[in-house]
Design a protein around this motif. Structure first.
Motif, PDB file in Angstrom:
ATOM      1  N   GLU A   1       0.715  -1.308  -0.140  1.00  0.00           N
ATOM      2  CA  GLU A   1      -0.242  -0.115  -0.115  1.00  0.00           C
ATOM      3  C   GLU A   1       0.892   1.278   0.011  1.00  0.00           C
ATOM      4  OE1 GLU A   1      -2.178  -3.131   2.277  1.00  0.00           O
ATOM      5  OE2 GLU A   1      -0.243  -2.349   2.365  1.00  0.00           O
ATOM      6  N   ARG A   2       0.399   2.282  -0.657  1.00  0.00           N
ATOM      7  CA  ARG A   2       1.056   3.682  -0.441  1.00  0.00           C
ATOM      8  C   ARG A   2       1.001   4.036   0.945  1.00  0.00           C
ATOM      9  NH1 ARG A   2       1.495   6.903  -4.926  1.00  0.00           N
ATOM     10  NH2 ARG A   2       2.615   8.373  -3.822  1.00  0.00           N
ATOM     11  N   LEU A   3      -0.214   3.824   1.592  1.00  0.00           N
ATOM     12  CA  LEU A   3      -0.215   4.425   3.011  1.00  0.00           C
ATOM     13  C   LEU A   3       0.320   3.232   3.800  1.00  0.00           C
ATOM     14  CD1 LEU A   3      -1.054   6.480   5.133  1.00  0.00           C
ATOM     15  CD2 LEU A   3      -3.219   5.704   4.957  1.00  0.00           C
ATOM     16  N   MET A   4       1.287   3.237   4.320  1.00  0.00           N
ATOM     17  CA  MET A   4       1.853   2.282   5.056  1.00  0.00           C
ATOM     18  C   MET A   4       3.241   2.748   5.997  1.00  0.00           C
ATOM     19  SD  MET A   4       1.702  -1.073   5.450  1.00  0.00           S
ATOM     20  CE  MET A   4       2.572  -1.895   6.862  1.00  0.00           C
ATOM     21  N   MET A   5       3.159   2.082   7.240  1.00  0.00           N
ATOM     22  CA  MET A   5       4.391   2.716   8.142  1.00  0.00           C
ATOM     23  C   MET A   5       5.682   1.744   7.669  1.00  0.00           C
ATOM     24  SD  MET A   5       6.175   4.090  10.147  1.00  0.00           S
ATOM     25  CE  MET A   5       5.073   5.324  10.898  1.00  0.00           C
ATOM     26  N   LEU A   6       6.774   2.150   7.195  1.00  0.00           N
ATOM     27  CA  LEU A   6       7.733   1.083   6.713  1.00  0.00           C
ATOM     28  C   LEU A   6       8.823   1.456   7.703  1.00  0.00           C
ATOM     29  CD1 LEU A   6       7.558   1.424   2.958  1.00  0.00           C
ATOM     30  CD2 LEU A   6       6.730  -0.311   4.327  1.00  0.00           C
ATOM     31  N   ASP A   7       8.979   2.354   8.611  1.00  0.00           N
ATOM     32  CA  ASP A   7       9.997   2.762   9.393  1.00  0.00           C
ATOM     33  C   ASP A   7      10.250   1.936  10.612  1.00  0.00           C
ATOM     34  OD1 ASP A   7      11.296   4.889   7.621  1.00  0.00           O
ATOM     35  OD2 ASP A   7       9.093   5.343   7.756  1.00  0.00           O
ATOM     36  N   HIS A   8       9.160   1.376  10.988  1.00  0.00           N
ATOM     37  CA  HIS A   8       9.385   0.551  12.348  1.00  0.00           C
ATOM     38  C   HIS A   8      10.058  -0.555  12.104  1.00  0.00           C
ATOM     39  CE1 HIS A   8       6.933   3.164  14.392  1.00  0.00           C
ATOM     40  NE2 HIS A   8       5.711   2.447  14.360  1.00  0.00           N
ATOM     41  N   PRO A   9      10.993  -0.988  12.802  1.00  0.00           N
ATOM     42  CA  PRO A   9      11.825  -2.147  12.802  1.00  0.00           C
ATOM     43  C   PRO A   9      11.030  -3.175  13.435  1.00  0.00           C
ATOM     44  CG  PRO A   9      12.793  -0.953  14.564  1.00  0.00           C
ATOM     45  CD  PRO A   9      11.868  -0.067  13.786  1.00  0.00           C
ATOM     46  N   HIS A  10      10.611  -4.368  12.782  1.00  0.00           N
ATOM     47  CA  HIS A  10       9.958  -5.467  13.059  1.00  0.00           C
ATOM     48  C   HIS A  10      11.012  -6.701  13.331  1.00  0.00           C
ATOM     49  CE1 HIS A  10       6.571  -2.861  12.088  1.00  0.00           C
ATOM     50  NE2 HIS A  10       5.676  -3.788  12.836  1.00  0.00           N
TER      51      HIS A  10
ATOM     52  N   LEU B   1     -13.646   2.677  12.635  1.00  0.00           N
ATOM     53  CA  LEU B   1     -12.491   3.554  12.751  1.00  0.00           C
ATOM     54  C   LEU B   1     -11.281   2.865  12.710  1.00  0.00           C
ATOM     55  CD1 LEU B   1     -13.795   5.503  15.527  1.00  0.00           C
ATOM     56  CD2 LEU B   1     -14.017   6.184  13.479  1.00  0.00           C
ATOM     57  N   HIS B   2     -10.475   3.273  11.917  1.00  0.00           N
ATOM     58  CA  HIS B   2      -9.035   2.768  11.672  1.00  0.00           C
ATOM     59  C   HIS B   2      -7.890   3.671  12.177  1.00  0.00           C
ATOM     60  CE1 HIS B   2     -10.527  -0.183   8.401  1.00  0.00           C
ATOM     61  NE2 HIS B   2     -11.389   0.594   8.567  1.00  0.00           N
ATOM     62  N   MET B   3      -7.345   2.964  13.344  1.00  0.00           N
ATOM     63  CA  MET B   3      -6.232   3.899  14.144  1.00  0.00           C
ATOM     64  C   MET B   3      -4.982   3.465  13.116  1.00  0.00           C
ATOM     65  SD  MET B   3      -8.064   5.091  16.396  1.00  0.00           S
ATOM     66  CE  MET B   3      -9.737   4.778  16.745  1.00  0.00           C
ATOM     67  N   THR B   4      -4.049   4.468  13.246  1.00  0.00           N
ATOM     68  CA  THR B   4      -2.824   4.778  12.442  1.00  0.00           C
ATOM     69  C   THR B   4      -1.782   4.673  13.176  1.00  0.00           C
ATOM     70  OG1 THR B   4      -2.185   7.020  11.719  1.00  0.00           O
ATOM     71  CG2 THR B   4      -4.141   5.812  10.707  1.00  0.00           C
ATOM     72  N   PRO B   5      -0.383   4.335  12.841  1.00  0.00           N
ATOM     73  CA  PRO B   5       0.861   4.421  13.499  1.00  0.00           C
ATOM     74  C   PRO B   5       1.201   5.850  13.420  1.00  0.00           C
ATOM     75  CG  PRO B   5       1.232   3.069  11.589  1.00  0.00           C
ATOM     76  CD  PRO B   5      -0.254   3.278  11.630  1.00  0.00           C
ATOM     77  N   TRP B   6       0.543   7.111  12.725  1.00  0.00           N
ATOM     78  CA  TRP B   6       0.970   8.338  12.749  1.00  0.00           C
ATOM     79  C   TRP B   6       0.069   8.983  13.628  1.00  0.00           C
ATOM     80  CZ3 TRP B   6       0.345   5.348   8.251  1.00  0.00           C
ATOM     81  CH2 TRP B   6       1.464   4.992   7.709  1.00  0.00           C
ATOM     82  N   GLN B   7      -0.472   8.408  14.416  1.00  0.00           N
ATOM     83  CA  GLN B   7      -1.516   9.123  15.587  1.00  0.00           C
ATOM     84  C   GLN B   7      -2.684   9.497  14.890  1.00  0.00           C
ATOM     85  OE1 GLN B   7       1.630  11.743  17.623  1.00  0.00           O
ATOM     86  NE2 GLN B   7       0.410  10.673  19.538  1.00  0.00           N
ATOM     87  N   THR B   8      -3.133   9.402  13.833  1.00  0.00           N
ATOM     88  CA  THR B   8      -4.223   9.676  13.268  1.00  0.00           C
ATOM     89  C   THR B   8      -5.407   8.682  12.993  1.00  0.00           C
ATOM     90  OG1 THR B   8      -3.493   8.794  10.921  1.00  0.00           O
ATOM     91  CG2 THR B   8      -2.877  10.916  11.707  1.00  0.00           C
ATOM     92  N   VAL B   9      -6.479   8.975  12.708  1.00  0.00           N
ATOM     93  CA  VAL B   9      -7.809   8.273  12.396  1.00  0.00           C
ATOM     94  C   VAL B   9      -8.275   7.967  11.035  1.00  0.00           C
ATOM     95  CG1 VAL B   9     -10.057   7.707  13.078  1.00  0.00           C
ATOM     96  CG2 VAL B   9      -8.386   8.796  14.644  1.00  0.00           C
TER      97      VAL B   9
END
Length: 453
Positions: free
Chosen positions: A144-153, A306-314
């Protein structure tokens, strides 16, 4: 089970402002009815405040002494607990991050929703997973274009689509992130989407087979045994032949676009939209949460989410074109930012000294003050009350690290010279006004927006 001080739904831990209860959301998704249940519960049993976390979960703050069991019961009644609510580990291990627009992002290579559900079931139903740390985390990226890619997993899978495969393949990596730029570490291998659960189980068991008591994350096991040994142990257990070679090694993930967390974006069906908005510093009170729930119900009464996001958004999804303008207006009326022009969308902060005994400054109040002074466009600032950096899972472009009340050291990752864990030290012991002057005088060049809290 590993002992843990991490908060969970079934384990409320004390803080300066009361107990902390962390509600883990499958895929970051919260139904409107669950949002209303949380709003009622935090009014009765806590401070009426909820924070969105940097892994798209919810953290309920200020749980009142003696109200812990009642709060837990209310949350379980709303269906917010694990499959087996009698064991805390079943809640601890629910750590699978997906895109908040999974199944709807027009740019996705694969719909991860069903696969993510399979991984969550695996984590909760496999008895051996009780030994995993609550911080052990998986990433399932559908491109997806809207994706958090910077968290190390600890384990990550990212969709790739070679021309000779009808079924999407997933690239695999350990203790890191999907590669985007050329200098990033390559994917280790690839598997078919249908093989992801079996390989995940084998990797989890391999971690547990090889981990010493002090090893809590995959990086610890890799440091002791090497990546090659981990894969050599896991591959025969899985019964899957991993795909390797030049196409996998050359593969790079398309860059994500964190700006899509705000405003209206058309979904993949071409008919409906999702709209993102950000509460100030990721914090909502019960009134705001109720307002969001009602707004979601107005869009889709039967399946309002509601979809919470890792950028503190909804993120509100499945909005008809005719309702987009009114929805944006209602979100702004509720006090949420819907465009990046609002400087509060470029500032994150930890709980600060009003909520955490380890914090040296009131970071929440200082972050509001900084935003009021103006934060240059394309600049993100993280205020941390102590070196633990709880609000950010990775290094932000600018960090204000508290040294005392009203004083911070300012770091940047824009210039790697003499770099520390937060980047290069720009200024020592500055006030918020002085930090604002420095930021506004030397605005960074444009870059992607990878931060979260």
């Amino acid at each position: 089970m590993r002992p843990s001080a991490c908060p969970g739904l079934l384990r409320i831990v004390p803080a300066l402002d009361g107990g902390i209860c962390r509600v883990k959301l499958a895929g970051g998704v919260l139904s409107a009815s669950q949002a209303l249940a949380i709003a009622d519960a935090i009014d009765e049993h806590a401070s009426g405040i909820v924070d969105i976390t940097n892994r798209a979960n919810l953290q309920l703050r200020g749980v009142k002494r003696g109200h812990e069991e009642a709060l837990i019961a209310a949350l379980l009644d709303a269906g917010l607990g694990p499959q087996d609510a009698t064991h805390a580990h079943a809640d601890d291990v629910r750590n699978v991050m997906v895109s908040p627009a999974a199944g709807r992002d027009a740019h996705a290579l694969s719909d991860t929703t069903a696969l993510a559900a399979d991984l969550l079931t695996l984590l909760q139903s496999d008895p051996r997973c009780a030994a995993l740390s609550p911080k052990f985390a998986l990433l399932l990226d559908g491109g997806e274009r809207l994706m958090m890619l910077d968290h190390p997993h600890d384990i990550w899978f990212s969709a790739m689509q070679p021309s000779d495969h009808a079924e999407p393949l997933y690239a695999l990596g350990l203790a890191g992130c999907p590669p985007v730029a050329a200098e990033h570490a390559n994917a280790l291998a690839a598997v078919a989407a249908s093989d992801v659960p079996a390989l995940t189980r084998a990797l989890l068991h391999t971690f547990l087979d090889l981990a010493a008591p002090e090893h809590t994350r995959m990086r610890d096991v890799i440091a002791a045994h090497s990546v090659d040994n981990v894969l050599a142990h896991a591959e025969p257990q899985s019964g899957i032949s991993l795909l390797r070679g030049e196409p996998v090694e050359r593969w790079r993930r398309e860059p994500a676009d964190a700006s899509r967390r705000l405003g209206a974006r058309q979904q993949r069906d071409g008919q409906r939209w999702h709209i993102g908005a950000q509460p100030a510093l990721g914090r909502m009170n019960s009134t705001t949460l109720r307002g969001l729930a009602v707004l979601a119900q107005q869009q889709n009464h039967e399946g309002a989410m509601l979809h919470m996001t890792p950028w503190q958004t909804v993120l509100l999804t499945d909005i008809d074109t005719s309702n987009v303008a009114a929805t944006l207006q209602t979100l702004e009326t509720l006090g949420l930012a819907t465009t990046p022009h609002n400087p509060l969308t470029r500032v994150i902060a930890c709980a600060g000294s009003t909520g955490c005994a380890k914090s040296l400054a009131d970071t929440k109040a200082d972050a509001l003050k900084l935003a009021a002074r103006g934060v240059p466009a394309q600049t993100q600032v993280h205020l941390s009350g102590c070196p633990r950096s709880c609000a950010a899972a990775h290094c932000a472009p600018y960090t204000l690290l508290a040294t005392s009340q009203n004083r911070y050291d300012l770091y940047t990752t824009q210039d790697p010279r003499e770099s520390t864990g937060f980047g290069r030290l720009l200024a020592r012991g500055v006030t918020i006004d002085e930090a604002a002057d420095i930021l506004n005088a030397s605005a960074a060049p444009p870059f992607d927006e990878p931060f979260d809290a």
